[in-house]
Design a protein around this motif. Structure first.
Motif, PDB file in Angstrom:
ATOM      1  N   ALA A 204       0.893  -1.036   0.137  1.00 49.10           N
ATOM      2  CA  ALA A 204      -0.048   0.090  -0.034  1.00 49.10           C
ATOM      3  C   ALA A 204       0.715   1.368   0.120  1.00 49.10           C
ATOM      4  CB  ALA A 204      -1.111  -0.004   1.250  1.00 49.10           C
ATOM      5  N   GLY A 253       2.596  -0.784  -3.937  1.00 42.43           N
ATOM      6  CA  GLY A 253       1.189  -0.143  -4.375  1.00 42.43           C
ATOM      7  C   GLY A 253       0.146  -0.939  -5.404  1.00 42.43           C
ATOM      8  N   ILE A 476      -4.995  11.435  -5.246  1.00 43.46           N
ATOM      9  CA  ILE A 476      -6.290  11.073  -4.543  1.00 43.46           C
ATOM     10  C   ILE A 476      -5.664  10.504  -3.257  1.00 43.46           C
ATOM     11  CG2 ILE A 476      -6.359   8.832  -5.445  1.00 43.46           C
ATOM     12  CD1 ILE A 476      -9.142  11.101  -4.235  1.00 43.46           C
ATOM     13  N   THR A 477      -4.573  10.240  -3.249  1.00 47.37           N
ATOM     14  CA  THR A 477      -3.856   9.637  -1.960  1.00 47.37           C
ATOM     15  C   THR A 477      -2.503   9.665  -1.824  1.00 47.37           C
ATOM     16  OG1 THR A 477      -3.645   7.698  -0.549  1.00 47.37           O
ATOM     17  CG2 THR A 477      -3.985   7.152  -2.802  1.00 47.37           C
ATOM     18  N   HIS A 480      -2.664   6.539   1.967  1.00 47.78           N
ATOM     19  CA  HIS A 480      -3.652   5.547   2.461  1.00 47.78           C
ATOM     20  C   HIS A 480      -3.706   4.336   1.392  1.00 47.78           C
ATOM     21  CE1 HIS A 480      -5.607   8.057   5.821  1.00 47.78           C
ATOM     22  NE2 HIS A 480      -4.496   7.547   6.436  1.00 47.78           N
ATOM     23  N   GLY A 481      -3.488   4.932   0.301  1.00 45.45           N
ATOM     24  CA  GLY A 481      -3.859   3.828  -0.705  1.00 45.45           C
ATOM     25  C   GLY A 481      -5.276   4.036  -1.556  1.00 45.45           C
ATOM     26  N   ILE A 482      -5.454   3.166  -2.449  1.00 43.69           N
ATOM     27  CA  ILE A 482      -6.606   3.176  -3.178  1.00 43.69           C
ATOM     28  C   ILE A 482      -7.917   2.280  -2.651  1.00 43.69           C
ATOM     29  CG2 ILE A 482      -7.757   2.784  -5.666  1.00 43.69           C
ATOM     30  CD1 ILE A 482      -5.605   5.364  -5.150  1.00 43.69           C
ATOM     31  N   TYR A 490      -9.175   7.446  -8.650  1.00 46.13           N
ATOM     32  CA  TYR A 490      -8.064   6.925  -9.082  1.00 46.13           C
ATOM     33  C   TYR A 490      -7.920   6.693 -10.611  1.00 46.13           C
ATOM     34  CZ  TYR A 490      -4.119   3.409  -9.811  1.00 46.13           C
ATOM     35  OH  TYR A 490      -3.142   2.973 -10.129  1.00 46.13           O
ATOM     36  N   LEU A 520      -8.249  -1.532  -6.720  1.00 40.73           N
ATOM     37  CA  LEU A 520      -7.454  -0.877  -7.490  1.00 40.73           C
ATOM     38  C   LEU A 520      -8.059  -0.679  -8.898  1.00 40.73           C
ATOM     39  CD1 LEU A 520      -4.636   0.518  -6.884  1.00 40.73           C
ATOM     40  CD2 LEU A 520      -3.702  -1.600  -7.827  1.00 40.73           C
TER      41      LEU A 520
END
Lengths: 521, 521
Positions: A204, A253, A476-477, A480-482, A490, A520
């Motif tokens: 992440a 990621g 968008i981050t 924190h991740g998608i 995303y 994702l």
């Protein structure tokens, strides 16, 4: 059984008096979570043949389908995740939890899961706050959580190259203990430190609070091993290379959608002999941001560097007079220095000169050490706040320095208007916690009263914030991740051809699409 | 017409007396290149319809198929490339050279080339030394070189974020001039500085001699625009992000096989007010390498840091007594410092303490400034050496610090045995020019007499070196790239699943496979 609250159960969270008072001011009424026995858990539908095949890989003891294990592996720790489980909704529970013991078992589980059309949710610390652990089960015979906690070894330390190889299931806190015993530190301290694991950091793209000094986790990784349904990929033959694209950065990621990271080799550092954290006061957020920018662009860079805006500074102050260094208002900067005594103190002195020139007032070590002591406590307050009827959530983004003011204003306005428009005016707090020569992260905390349908209430606010981030051209981050929560935004951010490329890679490594479906891509 | 020799024609290369003497010792006899009019150039086979379509995009003036332009765009600057052209072999020449004027024209050329099954070799500075500009034309109706030199603008400078947007065709030397006029530097100084362009830096993951201070080119890039036959991809919404894999790192190093990079946004730095380069002597390569490792791991880091081994140090010394600081033997370290006066001098003083503790002897600024003055002159010696009958080539790799001694020994042995076994014992020189906390690059220069078939002679040596690099677990290239020369070894290095992933991305963005066929994947 309900999932336990965040963190170490021996130090449970409770609302400080000032927060309780603020909630009362907001007109909030308490909301209880449903009793553990009333949580609604769907039947486990894992086909017997699939289960037998998985048992054949890991043994019967390591395939667990009881209520406890399934609820423990239901979703992550976003506010919507907490709200759903508090409402008794465990509909995203996996059919079973599988605990492989090594890389080969992970690879074999993926292979047999693909044969049996079973979706796999890779599960490390389980601390996702973006819906990264809620697989879309449509079209699959069942869903398993693949929990890597048995991959808990510090495999190797290369003291000359200053690298360590850690298995994916080593918890962050445990990695630090294992390395400290050998005189080293990893330097990765996200707020999820007490829960997250190495594999999750990698999958992440985590970034810890000491990123100024030790870097983001994706910058720490020099090698990794990935298990996919079609085989194993090992990457990282050198610190840096011109041998084609850096495929490590394709796996980092990928959030469990391309494979399961089973180990990583990371940079390590000598455990610091000296550490000092101090506070500084700036008159405004813009003045503080300029001071941080100067430090990261011209040096020297503290190990920890963060700036709270006026609102966050006021909320964080234990003193209800809201005075920082004797003056009302203002913004708190935390600057921490770790390293050898002479080096760290020289850096501190030079940074102090820079901060002073930029208009800062030194507040000494008291606020710095207070921040350091409490830096992992934030998540402990989430359930107590929800109990009290508050709604609290965080979101974060990043942009280039010249765009920071516009981004902060746009997100603050979007959140404020979206929640005020629902009759629940929020407090919106913001800080910068990660700085780069060309830009910085912005981290927002939102607190308001729960509406009747808090999930719908937050969804509107989140959608509005996402749109503001996109409109401002930011990401968008930042860390924190998608997951599932940011997926649509995303895809707008990277565009359809980039999404198609990721899908093509997924199709190559995971042709049946069993890995974390819905996340994702 | 023969292609001109490397670099600025006003400062041609010639062999220093010491080198000429060394070649005589090696028993070398001169070898002349064929006369320009005798270079054998295949007929241009670009179909008329394809040519008309491309002319429709860029105009007739920007599609050039004359002998001069085609020979200018034949291959790059590896020793095999030079040997082939010197022998009159221009069989890899493109059928035409196309000069688009902006991003839209690049994208349109790719689209119509795909429609007409024409292969495209993206061409920036044309300085590849790994066969990156020799397309496999089998199966295509023709091959064009897509030369981006008309994309030569500094598009934007963001002084707050310290970023600049540069088009792909801006030469390195020109980028530096454009930025200096605004008070900034890019800090990218590869040995190809006088020839290479921004797009090539990005596509091939270049690293310059000041990488310790300013980073590799892939570390400088925060955003990029890529034209593909299926459309445009824009990446880079923030310095760093957790929004999925870092796809910038998928495009960087793709060597024109996934698309044409038309512009990049890069970090920039204030032009340094102060600069000083100095020399240090270490008793051995291992002692010097340990000193460099200490600097990069514990700081402070010079802007330029390199270490020549005993052999390279001896060859580089103008003084034939081979004495460095009054003592025979030893290894030369160059340490350069750039920045604000106080900061750079403080860094220099602290680094000097570290180098002294590590056993170094300060040699003052004379060797440092001599290195700086001559740092782009190396390539000028290549044609004169070939004229004189010498064979000279370089290759480079990188590994983790603990593996540096084994890698150096293995490659040196492999090159020495492969060339001595052909009756041409070589001199093998080595230096470290790029350092990281976890490892370093190793750059080898090989000089020997040309055998009757120098292409076959070098191929054997190169194959042997590649095998040694693989056997030692290092990367096949630190900054030269893959091209066609390293492709087979590269595929061994990353493994079949990673190769399949790259092919899947290529299939998505370039479904007809027209982009630089035969390179990388």
């Amino acid at each position: 059984m309900q999932r336990p609250r965040w963190g170490n159960p021996e130090t449970p969270g409770s609302l400080p008096a000032i927060a309780a008072a603020a909630l009362t001011q907001l007109g909030v009424r308490p909301r209880a979570a449903v009793a553990p026995e009333d949580v609604s858990l769907p039947d486990s539908v894992l086909p017997a043949a699939a289960k037998a095949a998985i048992v054949g890989v890991v043994g019967a003891d390591n395939v667990v389908a009881d209520r406890h294990a399934r609820v423990q592996h239901t979703r992550g720790y976003s506010t919507p995740d907490l709200l759903k489980l508090r409402a008794g909704d465990a509909s995203d529970a996996p059919d079973a939890v599988v605990y492989p013991g090594d890389h080969a078992e992970v690879a074999d589980v993926l292979r047999v899961a693909a044969e049996h059309d079973v979706a796999v949710v890779p599960f490390a610390g389980g601390t996702s706050v973006v819906g990264g652990l809620a697989a879309a089960r449509d079209g699959f015979a069942g869903v398993i959580a693949l929990d890597v906690r048995r991959l808990d070894q510090l495999v190797a330390v290369d003291e000359v190259s200053r690298t360590a190889t850690l298995q994916a299931g080593v918890r962050g806190i445990q990695a630090e203990e294992l390395l400290r015993a050998k005189g080293f530190t990893l330097g990765q301290f996200p707020q999820s430190y007490e829960g997250a694991s190495i594999g999750g950091y990698a999958a992440a793209r985590s970034a810890g609070q000491s990123s100024a000094g030790y870097g983001r986790f994706d910058e720490m990784v020099v090698g990794l091993v990935l298990a996919t349904p079609t085989g194993t990929i090992e990457l990282g033959t050198a610190p840096r290379s011109a041998a084609g694209p850096d495929l490590r950065q394709l796996v980092l990621g990928s959030e469990g959608t391309l494979g399961v990271i089973t180990s990583v080799t990371v940079k390590i550092h000598p455990a610091p002999a000296h550490r000092v954290f101090e506070g500084w006061r700036f008159e405004s957020f813009d003045a503080g941001a300029t001071a941080l920018r100067r430090l990261v662009q011209d040096g020297p860079l503290p190990t920890v560097l963060r700036l709270s805006d006026e609102a966050e500074t006021a909320v964080n102050l234990a003193d209800p007079s809201g005075k920082l260094g004797g003056s009302p208002g203002g913004c708190l900067v935390i600057a921490g220095y770790e390293g050898e005594l002479d080096e760290a103190e020289a850096r501190r002195a030079a940074a102090a000169r820079s901060l002073t020139v930029a208009g800062g007032t030194a507040l000494g070590t008291t606020p710095g050490e207070a921040w350091r002591e409490g830096r992992f406590r934030g998540p402990y307050l989430r359930d107590p706040l929800l109990d009290a009827g508050g709604l609290v959530e965080t979101l974060e983004t990043a942009t280039f320095w010249s765009n920071v003011p516009a981004l902060k204003a746009a997100v603050t306005t979007a959140l404020t208007e979206a929640l005020a428009g629902q009759g629940t005016p929020p407090v919106v707090l913001c800080h910068i916690s990660h700085v780069y020569p060309t830009g910085a992260s912005l981290y927002f905390t939102v607190i308001c009263a729960q509406a009747d349908d808090p999930l719908a209430q937050w969804a509107k606010a989140k959608e509005s914030a996402n749109a503001a981030i996109r409109a401002t051209g930011a990401t968008i981050t930042h860390h924190h991740g998608i997951g599932t929560d940011h997926r649509a935004t995303y895809h707008e951010e990277i565009g359809p051809l980039a999404v198609a490329a990721l899908r093509a890679v997924k199709q190559t490594w995971d042709p049946k699409g069993i890995l974390n479906p819905g996340v994702l891509v």
